[in-house]
Design a protein around this motif. Structure first.
Motif, PDB file in Angstrom:
ATOM      1  N   LYS A 252       0.811  -1.215   0.000  1.00  0.00           N
ATOM      2  CA  LYS A 252       0.000   0.000   0.000  1.00  0.00           C
ATOM      3  C   LYS A 252       0.847   1.268   0.000  1.00  0.00           C
ATOM      4  CE  LYS A 252      -4.062   2.122   2.085  1.00  0.00           C
ATOM      5  NZ  LYS A 252      -5.139   2.004   3.109  1.00  0.00           N
ATOM      6  N   ASN A 300     -14.297  -3.404  -6.074  1.00  0.00           N
ATOM      7  CA  ASN A 300     -14.027  -3.899  -4.727  1.00  0.00           C
ATOM      8  C   ASN A 300     -13.462  -2.774  -3.866  1.00  0.00           C
ATOM      9  OD1 ASN A 300     -13.239  -5.211  -2.401  1.00  0.00           O
ATOM     10  ND2 ASN A 300     -11.869  -6.659  -3.410  1.00  0.00           N
ATOM     11  N   GLU A 301     -14.178  -2.367  -2.856  1.00  0.00           N
ATOM     12  CA  GLU A 301     -13.770  -1.237  -2.018  1.00  0.00           C
ATOM     13  C   GLU A 301     -12.471  -1.504  -1.261  1.00  0.00           C
ATOM     14  OE1 GLU A 301     -16.962  -0.207   0.557  1.00  0.00           O
ATOM     15  OE2 GLU A 301     -18.254   0.553  -1.052  1.00  0.00           O
ATOM     16  N   LYS A 302     -12.083  -2.771  -1.108  1.00  0.00           N
ATOM     17  CA  LYS A 302     -10.884  -3.101  -0.358  1.00  0.00           C
ATOM     18  C   LYS A 302      -9.660  -3.302  -1.251  1.00  0.00           C
ATOM     19  CE  LYS A 302     -13.423  -5.343   3.430  1.00  0.00           C
ATOM     20  NZ  LYS A 302     -13.576  -6.587   4.231  1.00  0.00           N
ATOM     21  N   SER A 303      -9.823  -3.200  -2.559  1.00  0.00           N
ATOM     22  CA  SER A 303      -8.716  -3.486  -3.466  1.00  0.00           C
ATOM     23  C   SER A 303      -7.800  -2.279  -3.640  1.00  0.00           C
ATOM     24  CB  SER A 303      -9.249  -3.935  -4.836  1.00  0.00           C
ATOM     25  OG  SER A 303      -9.728  -2.829  -5.570  1.00  0.00           O
ATOM     26  N   TRP A 307      -8.345   1.745  -4.909  1.00  0.00           N
ATOM     27  CA  TRP A 307      -7.687   2.753  -4.079  1.00  0.00           C
ATOM     28  C   TRP A 307      -6.803   3.653  -4.917  1.00  0.00           C
ATOM     29  CZ3 TRP A 307      -7.636   4.708   0.778  1.00  0.00           C
ATOM     30  CH2 TRP A 307      -6.487   5.375   1.205  1.00  0.00           C
TER      31      TRP A 307
END
Length: 327
Positions: A252, A300-303, A307
């Motif tokens: 990240k 996908n909100e977590k990908s 982001w």
């Protein structure tokens, strides 16, 4: 920040990126200060109104308020624009992993000792009972019990094989640091390496299913973040390759750095390369950077893929203007 153009030009030279400074500026057009009274005349208290406001943000140059008042009195000025400016060190901005509170600013793996042959942790290199053979005609010595404790893959393998050697599909340049790590918990990246090495190293780590792989991956993550900012020249294509590593391996911090760099230096190329109708597997470059399911990850909100795209757009729409980003 000077309110006069000539003085501002001098400041701009002083704040040049070559001097190690990053300057953020953001304009604000004043529309709420009561500059005219009810008779549409310039309010005699305009000096006071403006001085109270500017006092919150900047020192007022000598003679500025008089010039400002006269400009409105003569109706040669219709609006007032205030520029907010933040000047910070380039090092603090483009090396977030060195911030004391950054998750990567922690020593997770000890580096190799200078006299490895005299360190008991590396005794396995002399006295071993197991051999890992690589396809490039090299082999790596190891201790079977250590492999059994440290690797889920090797535990499964030992249940099926009584041999004292294993033929591995990965090359010796990535196998050696992994085997050294699981025996000694020491790890360091080579002085020079390319992104292909990073990708192969991380794939080999994933292959062995190491018990404590998070520490070695953090060391790799920090090293590649350093490599990004230390590259002599970063073009759009090279930044995309760094971004590909970040997306593929869930880095990240690296993704954040690549996104900031793209937003501030390569946004036009980014938009031309990945317009909304080209964010799918039919775009070969999109597939290469974000993977065969990158278009699915955009939902996908977590990908990290979503982001990344959101972060770039947010930077363009909401961030300050700046004279440098990772340059």
């Amino acid at each position: 920040m000077s309110l006069y153009f000539e003085e501002r030009m001098i400041e701009q030279k002083e704040n040049d990126p070559s001097n190690g400074k990053i300057v953020f500026t953001h304009p604000w057009i004043l529309t709420t200060i009561p500059l005219q009274n009810e008779n549409d005349e310039v309010d005699e208290n305009v000096h006071i109104h403006l001085q109270k406001f500017l006092h919150l943000h900047s020192e007022i140059p000598h003679g500025f308020l008089t010039r400002f008042y006269n400009a409105f009195q003569n109706r040669t000025a219709l609006k007032a624009v205030i520029f907010f400016e933040i000047t910070t060190s380039e090092k603090l901005f483009n090396r977030p992993f060195e911030h004391p509170l950054h998750p990567l600013n922690k020593k997770t793996c000890e580096e190799y000792p200078k006299a490895m042959e005299n360190d008991f942790r590396f005794e396995f290199l002399k006295n071993s009972d197991y051999t890992i053979k690589c396809p490039d005609d090299y082999s790596m010595q190891a201790i079977g019990m250590v492999l059994n404790f440290s690797s889920e893959f090797m535990r499964k393998h030992f249940k099926e094989s009584k041999e004292n050697e294993f033929i591995c599909e990965h090359r010796i340049d990535v196998i050696k640091p992994i085997i050294i790590y699981i025996h000694s918990l020491c790890f360091q990246m080579p002085k020079t390496y390319d992104l292909d090495f990073v990708d192969r190293l991380l794939e080999a780590i994933h292959f062995f299913e190491l018990e404590n792989e998070s520490d070695i991956k953090k060391s790799i993550h920090k090293s590649i973040c350093q490599k990004l900012v230390e590259e002599p020249s970063n073009n759009f294509h090279s930044v995309l390759q760094f971004l590909s590593i970040a997306i593929k391996h869930g880095f990240k911090s690296l993704c954040n750095m690549c996104s900031a760099l793209i937003a501030n230096k390569f946004y036009q190329q980014w938009e031309q390369t990945f317009p909304p109708n080209a964010r799918n597997p039919n775009n070969l470059l999109f597939r290469e950077i974000f993977g065969p399911e990158g278009h699915i990850d955009l939902e996908n909100e977590k990908s990290l893929t979503l982001w990344c795209f959101d972060l770039i757009e947010f930077a363009i729409e909401n961030s300050f203007f700046t004279n440098i980003i990772l340059q």
